[in-house]
Design an enzyme around this catalytic site. Structure first.
Site, mmCIF file in Angstrom:
data_model
loop_
_atom_site.group_PDB
_atom_site.id
_atom_site.type_symbol
_atom_site.label_atom_id
_atom_site.label_comp_id
_atom_site.label_asym_id
_atom_site.label_seq_id
_atom_site.Cartn_x
_atom_site.Cartn_y
_atom_site.Cartn_z
ATOM 1 N N GLY A 122 -7.553 7.141 -11.071
ATOM 2 C CA GLY A 122 -7.263 7.989 -12.220
ATOM 3 C C GLY A 122 -6.267 9.111 -11.971
ATOM 4 O O GLY A 122 -6.330 10.148 -12.625
ATOM 5 N N ASN A 126 -3.148 8.944 -12.739
ATOM 6 C CA ASN A 126 -2.342 9.019 -13.976
ATOM 7 C C ASN A 126 -3.121 9.736 -15.079
ATOM 8 O O ASN A 126 -2.552 10.503 -15.847
ATOM 9 C CB ASN A 126 -1.904 7.626 -14.426
ATOM 10 C CG ASN A 126 -0.694 7.137 -13.658
ATOM 11 O OD1 ASN A 126 0.402 7.648 -13.819
ATOM 12 N ND2 ASN A 126 -0.904 6.155 -12.795
ATOM 13 N N MET A 147 -6.939 -2.151 -15.059
ATOM 14 C CA MET A 147 -6.651 -3.414 -14.386
ATOM 15 C C MET A 147 -7.266 -4.617 -15.086
ATOM 16 O O MET A 147 -7.677 -5.564 -14.421
ATOM 17 C CB MET A 147 -7.161 -3.360 -12.943
ATOM 18 C CG MET A 147 -6.619 -2.214 -12.140
ATOM 19 S SD MET A 147 -4.851 -2.346 -11.882
ATOM 20 C CE MET A 147 -4.608 -1.052 -10.671
ATOM 21 N N ILE A 163 -6.865 -7.355 -18.497
ATOM 22 C CA ILE A 163 -6.018 -7.790 -19.603
ATOM 23 C C ILE A 163 -6.909 -8.030 -20.812
ATOM 24 O O ILE A 163 -8.009 -8.554 -20.685
ATOM 25 C CB ILE A 163 -5.258 -9.071 -19.203
ATOM 26 C CG1 ILE A 163 -4.246 -8.722 -18.107
ATOM 27 C CG2 ILE A 163 -4.554 -9.693 -20.402
ATOM 28 C CD1 ILE A 163 -3.563 -9.911 -17.510
ATOM 29 N N HIS A 176 3.475 0.756 -15.836
ATOM 30 C CA HIS A 176 3.591 -0.296 -14.820
ATOM 31 C C HIS A 176 4.463 0.227 -13.679
ATOM 32 O O HIS A 176 5.538 0.790 -13.937
ATOM 33 C CB HIS A 176 4.201 -1.566 -15.440
ATOM 34 C CG HIS A 176 4.303 -2.681 -14.454
ATOM 35 N ND1 HIS A 176 3.212 -3.429 -14.075
ATOM 36 C CD2 HIS A 176 5.350 -3.126 -13.726
ATOM 37 C CE1 HIS A 176 3.590 -4.313 -13.159
ATOM 38 N NE2 HIS A 176 4.878 -4.148 -12.933
ATOM 39 N N GLU A 206 1.172 -8.827 -26.992
ATOM 40 C CA GLU A 206 0.400 -9.953 -26.437
ATOM 41 C C GLU A 206 1.010 -10.512 -25.150
ATOM 42 O O GLU A 206 0.366 -11.285 -24.445
ATOM 43 C CB GLU A 206 0.163 -11.048 -27.493
ATOM 44 C CG GLU A 206 1.383 -11.654 -28.138
ATOM 45 C CD GLU A 206 2.128 -10.659 -29.039
ATOM 46 O OE1 GLU A 206 3.355 -10.833 -29.183
ATOM 47 O OE2 GLU A 206 1.503 -9.719 -29.571
HETATM 48 C C1 GRF Z 1 -0.786 2.947 -10.912
HETATM 49 O O1 GRF Z 1 0.148 2.548 -9.944
HETATM 50 C C2 GRF Z 1 -0.457 2.285 -12.221
HETATM 51 O O2 GRF Z 1 0.895 2.171 -12.477
HETATM 52 C C3 GRF Z 1 -1.057 0.935 -12.003
HETATM 53 O O3 GRF Z 1 -2.255 1.199 -11.310
HETATM 54 C C4 GRF Z 1 -2.163 2.401 -10.585
HETATM 55 C C5 GRF Z 1 -3.287 3.294 -11.051
HETATM 56 O O4 GRF Z 1 -3.438 4.467 -10.360
HETATM 57 N N1 GRF Z 1 -1.152 0.194 -13.221
HETATM 58 P P1 GRF Z 1 -4.397 5.612 -10.893
HETATM 59 O O5 GRF Z 1 -5.758 5.020 -11.187
HETATM 60 O O6 GRF Z 1 -3.789 6.228 -12.116
HETATM 61 O O7 GRF Z 1 -4.464 6.599 -9.757
#
Ligand code: GRF
Length: 198
Positions: A12, A14, A92, A94, A111, A149
């Site tokens: 987390g 991000n 993670m 879909i 991404h 999609e």
């Molecule tokens: C990041 O690299 C994001 O781009 C990818 O998964 C990672 C997640 O990191 N989809 P975090 O959970 O936000 O630390």
């Protein structure tokens, strides 16, 4: 003010960038809930520390592995929390179905490469950076895009390039891409969508 719902699966960082940029970069929205598909995700602690309501919805344990049910459950939670815009911040899994239909044009994903390189099904986490290093590219980066999609196929909102350095490992590169690109462009893109500039 738009209500933002964040979907996570892991650390987390991000999500943390979004929390930290509320009120400065993100002026037109606020995070109203965080939902994880994994009960052990550290991002849930980050949300709790920030006083944000959390929820865990797991595809196998809670939805019997049924993708439609998984999508429906997340969708109904987001609606209950009056979410306008959904951000996938290291989510993670879909999904399609109801969630994608209900929130079409209002779901944002980050991404860790410059799409269309190193993206699509199976390209997530460290695998993306391994692929970039294996190919030998000198520049990689991150992309924030709308979700449709097609996996990693929606409209691109912001991209930022990051240089690869001699001796980079996937782990080192992942960290640099996060610090120099992801944590910067994700809040910016969220504000773009919340303020109606998309
Ligand atoms: C990041 O690299 C994001 O781009 C990818 O998964 C990672 C997640 O990191 N989809 P975090 O959970 O936000 O630390």
């Amino acid at each position: 003010m738009k209500n933002i719902g964040v979907l996570i699966s892991g650390g987390g960082t991000n999500l943390q960038a979004l929390i930290d940029k509320q009120g400065s970069v993100i002026k037109s929205g606020r995070i109203v809930c965080v939902c994880s598909n994994s009960a052990g995700a550290y991002g849930l602690e980050r949300a709790k520390k920030a006083g944000i309501p959390t929820m865990v919805i797991r595809k196998n344990a809670d939805c019997g592995g049924d993708a439609e049910e998984f999508s429906r459950r997340i969708c109904s939670y987001m609606k209950d929390m009056q979410v306008d815009i959904i951000v996938l911040a290291g989510f993670m899994a879909i999904f399609g179905g109801e969630l994608l239909k209900e929130y079409s044009g209002r779901i944002i994903n980050i991404h860790p490469s410059l799409i269309p390189s190193f993206c699509g099904k199976g390209m997530y986490g460290l695998k993306v950076h391994e692929a970039a290093l294996d190919y030998g590219v000198k520049v990689t980066g991150a992309t924030v895009h709308l979700v449709n999609e097609v996996v990693d196929g929606g409209k691109i909102l912001i991209q930022k390039a990051v240089y690869i350095q001699d001796g980079d490992t996937p782990e080192v590169l992942q960290k640099r891409v996060m610090e120099e690109a992801e944590w910067i462009i994700l809040p910016e893109a969220v504000e773009m969508v919340c303020s109606g500039r998309v």
